[in-house]
Design a protein around this motif. Structure first.
Motif, mmCIF file in Angstrom:
data_model
loop_
_atom_site.group_PDB
_atom_site.id
_atom_site.type_symbol
_atom_site.label_atom_id
_atom_site.label_comp_id
_atom_site.label_asym_id
_atom_site.label_seq_id
_atom_site.Cartn_x
_atom_site.Cartn_y
_atom_site.Cartn_z
ATOM 1 N N GLY A 96 18.746 1.692 -7.755
ATOM 2 C CA GLY A 96 18.606 3.012 -8.375
ATOM 3 C C GLY A 96 18.638 2.973 -9.886
ATOM 4 N N PHE A 97 19.282 1.958 -10.452
ATOM 5 C CA PHE A 97 19.319 1.829 -11.914
ATOM 6 C C PHE A 97 17.939 1.507 -12.481
ATOM 7 C CE2 PHE A 97 23.721 0.821 -10.687
ATOM 8 C CZ PHE A 97 24.403 1.738 -11.493
ATOM 9 N N ILE A 98 17.053 0.958 -11.642
ATOM 10 C CA ILE A 98 15.701 0.602 -12.093
ATOM 11 C C ILE A 98 14.685 1.658 -11.686
ATOM 12 C CG2 ILE A 98 13.855 -1.127 -11.969
ATOM 13 C CD1 ILE A 98 16.338 -2.120 -13.404
ATOM 14 N N ILE A 99 14.719 2.095 -10.438
ATOM 15 C CA ILE A 99 13.680 3.001 -9.929
ATOM 16 C C ILE A 99 14.112 4.462 -9.922
ATOM 17 C CG2 ILE A 99 12.686 1.175 -8.499
ATOM 18 C CD1 ILE A 99 14.102 2.328 -6.088
ATOM 19 N N GLY A 100 15.357 4.731 -10.285
ATOM 20 C CA GLY A 100 15.831 6.114 -10.311
ATOM 21 C C GLY A 100 16.526 6.516 -9.025
ATOM 22 N N PHE A 101 17.355 7.553 -9.132
ATOM 23 C CA PHE A 101 18.182 7.968 -7.996
ATOM 24 C C PHE A 101 17.332 8.477 -6.833
ATOM 25 C CE2 PHE A 101 20.699 11.247 -5.757
ATOM 26 C CZ PHE A 101 21.741 10.444 -5.316
ATOM 27 N N GLU A 102 16.301 9.273 -7.111
ATOM 28 C CA GLU A 102 15.484 9.842 -6.044
ATOM 29 C C GLU A 102 14.756 8.755 -5.269
ATOM 30 O OE1 GLU A 102 11.567 12.692 -5.541
ATOM 31 O OE2 GLU A 102 13.020 13.178 -7.114
ATOM 32 N N ASN A 103 14.164 7.810 -5.986
ATOM 33 C CA ASN A 103 13.454 6.725 -5.300
ATOM 34 C C ASN A 103 14.418 5.784 -4.577
ATOM 35 O OD1 ASN A 103 11.138 7.822 -6.256
ATOM 36 N ND2 ASN A 103 10.396 5.999 -7.288
ATOM 37 N N MET A 104 15.646 5.697 -5.080
ATOM 38 C CA MET A 104 16.647 4.914 -4.356
ATOM 39 C C MET A 104 16.963 5.563 -3.013
ATOM 40 S SD MET A 104 20.122 4.878 -3.488
ATOM 41 C CE MET A 104 21.029 5.815 -4.714
ATOM 42 N N LEU A 105 17.058 6.906 -3.003
ATOM 43 C CA LEU A 105 17.290 7.612 -1.743
ATOM 44 C C LEU A 105 16.116 7.423 -0.788
ATOM 45 C CD1 LEU A 105 18.869 10.981 -2.956
ATOM 46 C CD2 LEU A 105 20.030 8.987 -2.000
ATOM 47 N N LEU A 106 14.891 7.433 -1.324
ATOM 48 C CA LEU A 106 13.726 7.185 -0.487
ATOM 49 C C LEU A 106 13.745 5.762 0.078
ATOM 50 C CD1 LEU A 106 10.989 8.925 -2.662
ATOM 51 C CD2 LEU A 106 11.747 9.645 -0.387
ATOM 52 N N TRP A 125 0.797 -1.224 0.000
ATOM 53 C CA TRP A 125 0.000 0.000 0.000
ATOM 54 C C TRP A 125 0.831 1.277 0.000
ATOM 55 C CZ3 TRP A 125 -4.835 -0.733 3.647
ATOM 56 C CH2 TRP A 125 -5.531 -1.872 3.236
ATOM 57 N N PHE A 126 2.108 1.180 0.392
ATOM 58 C CA PHE A 126 2.915 2.403 0.475
ATOM 59 C C PHE A 126 4.139 2.387 -0.438
ATOM 60 C CE2 PHE A 126 0.519 2.361 4.426
ATOM 61 C CZ PHE A 126 0.101 3.677 4.528
ATOM 62 N N LEU A 127 4.836 1.255 -0.523
ATOM 63 C CA LEU A 127 6.048 1.222 -1.345
ATOM 64 C C LEU A 127 5.749 1.049 -2.825
ATOM 65 C CD1 LEU A 127 8.564 -0.875 0.812
ATOM 66 C CD2 LEU A 127 8.183 1.600 0.761
ATOM 67 N N LEU A 128 5.039 -0.013 -3.179
ATOM 68 C CA LEU A 128 4.811 -0.314 -4.592
ATOM 69 C C LEU A 128 4.074 0.790 -5.348
ATOM 70 C CD1 LEU A 128 3.977 -4.151 -4.496
ATOM 71 C CD2 LEU A 128 6.181 -3.011 -4.836
ATOM 72 N N PRO A 129 3.011 1.408 -4.775
ATOM 73 C CA PRO A 129 2.329 2.477 -5.532
ATOM 74 C C PRO A 129 3.220 3.682 -5.816
ATOM 75 C CG PRO A 129 0.931 1.681 -3.745
ATOM 76 C CD PRO A 129 2.294 1.103 -3.519
ATOM 77 N N HIS A 130 4.293 3.856 -5.059
ATOM 78 C CA HIS A 130 5.177 5.005 -5.253
ATOM 79 C C HIS A 130 6.527 4.604 -5.839
ATOM 80 C CE1 HIS A 130 2.260 6.326 -2.144
ATOM 81 N NE2 HIS A 130 2.353 7.484 -2.761
ATOM 82 N N GLU A 131 6.620 3.357 -6.277
ATOM 83 C CA GLU A 131 7.839 2.833 -6.901
ATOM 84 C C GLU A 131 9.065 3.040 -6.004
ATOM 85 O OE1 GLU A 131 8.474 4.053 -10.890
ATOM 86 O OE2 GLU A 131 6.701 3.030 -11.648
ATOM 87 N N ILE A 132 8.867 2.805 -4.719
ATOM 88 C CA ILE A 132 9.967 2.832 -3.763
ATOM 89 C C ILE A 132 10.434 1.397 -3.551
ATOM 90 C CG2 ILE A 132 10.666 3.455 -1.420
ATOM 91 C CD1 ILE A 132 8.410 5.528 -1.427
ATOM 92 N N GLY A 133 11.729 1.210 -3.483
ATOM 93 C CA GLY A 133 12.273 -0.126 -3.333
ATOM 94 C C GLY A 133 12.352 -0.571 -1.888
#
Length: 277
Positions: A161-171, A24-32
């Motif tokens: 980060g190579f998949i979800i992007g640098f910003e989402n990797m930081l998240l 409910w929180f990680l997958l909808p926001h593409e956070i790893g």
């Protein structure tokens, strides 16, 4: 309900909170995430593989590793928790919560996952993945579970980060740090133990009062002071933070000049003490 059933139920509740955090929180926001769940998330984002399937398959491999290194009871409990997490990962997202302030779902997910892990750990299980590696690190290297898990999780999260992007990797790192620190705080608050050493001229009176109050084992250690060469018995015991607060006034009422040393205990082993802190 016996203790075994309570522990199994506690692991189900912990698995529910963990699954909700991911679904409910990680997958909808593409956070790893880290560990196996992080790999499952990458598989979901990149290839559309259902995370519940990845969770079962990858954790099965790690549980085979853990089977040779950890207690069989822990392995069974971990399998129980992993199965329920996969079940809850299939739940529809009734919350349907999305926001541009993605630090919020990262933090909330970390708190939910930390609390879920706390329940699972206290019930004697793990969620396999990095928690099996964290359990091994705790048992054989003396590392705190939360810290050991964080190290192993970052090994998966940073390359994501190579998949979800640098910003989402930081998240993802924020979420992992929140989870690890919250887990450590919960275990410290609810399960921390202290070692107490007491030197007093009224050993018998203090020991008797402690025994009557704490209702637990107390050890007397023969010791000799270097300067005066005087022999006496030191009092040694393991207790909780709450018990420590009661010990000081009790000792002070008997011997105001007693010398008391309190230390943190990182791990203990015994029938009535949790092995991992």
């Amino acid at each position: 309900m016996n203790l075994r059933m309570k522990n199994l139920l506690m692991m189900v509740i912990g698995a529910f909170m963990y699954g909700i955090a991911v679904n409910w929180f990680l997958l909808p926001h593409e956070i790893g995430d880290g560990g196996v769940v992080g790999l499952a998330a990458i598989g979901y984002y990149a290839l559309g593989i259902p995370p519940d399937i990845s969770n079962i398959v990858l954790n099965a491999l790690l549980l085979l590793l853990g089977y040779r290194l950890l207690d069989k009871k822990i392995i069974f409990n971990s399998l129980w928790a992993v199965i329920w997490i996969s079940v809850f990962l299939r739940l529809p997202n009734f919350l349907d919560y999305t926001t541009d302030q993605t630090i919020i779902p990262a933090t909330v997910a970390g708190l939910l996952m930390g609390f879920g892990l706390f329940l699972i750990f206290n019930a004697g299980g793990t969620i396999a993945g990095s928690t099996v590696l964290g359990e091994i690190g705790n048992r054989y290297l003396g590392m705190k579970r939360g810290n050991a898990m964080l190290i192993f999780d970052l090994a998966v999260a940073i390359p994501s980060g190579f998949i979800i992007g640098f910003e989402n990797m930081l998240l993802t790192v924020v979420e992992l740090y929140t989870c690890a620190m919250f887990l450590n705080k919960l275990r410290s608050f609810f399960g921390a133990k202290k070692s107490v050493t007491i030197i007093t001229n009224k050993t018998e009176e203090v020991t008797g009062a402690l025994s009557n109050t704490l209702k637990q084992g107390i050890t007397l250690i023969n010791s000799t002071g270097y300067y005066h060469k005087q022999s006496r018995e030191m009092i040694y015991l393991i207790c909780s933070d709450k018990q420590v607060a009661n010990i000081f006034p009790l000792i002070s009422n008997i011997d105001k000049n007693a010398f008391v040393v309190v230390d943190d205990v990182h791990s203990v082993k015994g029938e009535e003490l949790p092995r991992i802190l």
